[in-house]
Write an enzyme that holds these catalytic residues in place. Sequence first.
Site, PDB file in Angstrom:
ATOM      1  CG  ASP B  12      -1.833   1.163   1.290  1.00 33.03           C
ATOM      2  OD1 ASP B  12      -2.247   1.629   0.215  1.00 33.03           O
ATOM      3  OD2 ASP B  12      -2.148   1.629   2.399  1.00 33.03           O
ATOM      4  CD  GLU B  73      -4.658   1.671  -2.964  1.00 29.21           C
ATOM      5  OE1 GLU B  73      -4.920   0.912  -2.010  1.00 29.21           O
ATOM      6  OE2 GLU B  73      -4.831   2.898  -2.922  1.00 29.21           O
ATOM      7  CG  ASP B 146      -1.158   2.950   6.209  1.00 25.22           C
ATOM      8  OD1 ASP B 146      -1.286   3.735   5.273  1.00 25.22           O
ATOM      9  OD2 ASP B 146      -1.404   3.243   7.399  1.00 25.22           O
TER      10      ASP B 146
END
Lengths: 188, 188
Positions: B12, B73, B146
């Site tokens: 992330d 991501e 996260d």
Amino acid sequence: MNLEGMRVMGIDPGLTRCGLSVVQAGRGRAILPVSVGVVRTPSDKDLTERLLRLSVAAKEWMDDYSPDVVAIERVFERGQVSTVMQTAHVVGVLVLAAAERDIPVYMYTPSEVKKAISGNGRADKKQMTTMITRILGLTEPPKPADAADALSLAVCHCWRAPAIVRMDHTGLGLGAKTSGVRGQGKKR
Amino acid sequence: MNLEGMRVMGIDPGLTRCGLSVVQAGRGRAILPVSVGVVRTPSDKDLTERLLRLSVAAKEWMDDYSPDVVAIERVFERGQVSTVMQTAHVVGVLVLAAAERDIPVYMYTPSEVKKAISGNGRADKKQMTTMITRILGLTEPPKPADAADALSLAVCHCWRAPAIVRMDHTGLGLGAKTSGVRGQGKKR
């Protein structure tokens, strides 16, 4: 404030074409061109492969020319989203290459560069090319546009560096490295 | 299609907090957690210093855990412009670290991850945390967010990988590396 001898690497970031240049500050506002080129990566390759190729090329330039500073165009959210993001990925890779060599990085917006070179923040490509050709005393205009832009970025930093050194980086934003004046003004 | 044993590193991306995780595909849809953590970089440091620290941390994770694939991501133009650009710079650095190790990279949008994990592309943080805790058989929910997001990305890739292998990457967009299936399905 004597920045004579300072070497600046100017980079116009891009995944398909990335303009690279090196200039050296002379006396007063004089600037000497050292090198200019464009690195291309094939659009049929993956992002991973393309970023790797750009990284290798940028590192070679940094190792060959040992710039004191790197000046990169700041990416804006203009144009196609995917292109903007790709360019931002490229900037990350270029900043990392500089960071690994402890070279400070400064970022300038296109209008800051145009204003520094031509006195007009909205100057067009043709005006910019004419000006950079004259400033560097080149026998012919640098091509393609990415090469001219890379040179303009380097010259922009040369001319703004004395003010940056005076300001001690206040208000410079994310482009300013804490060790930002390291090596500036160093004689070679 | 047997992907048992495949190790996936889920990331992330973020400059202030970057979630890192590694999971391993088991039998069927079973997935084993291997490691999860968050790398932070101080906001009072320069972009150069921060990207360097993140790069070093990501490389250490890749070298320690030898993932077969990295799932990151995909960055969107949502939220504050400067944050989006910073995150895109981080992604460039992470993709480069994978490229230097010849590890294929896949990118997933937040809604693709939510859909894969919870069946709902608009699932909220709480639903996602509940699901990822259950899927990985964790004794308590991963924190901070996260870390949970990094695990979700890795699991998302595990579950989508068989389809990706079948499709031979058609229509995958920039996340797909040509050598994208290298090592997938490899037994350890």
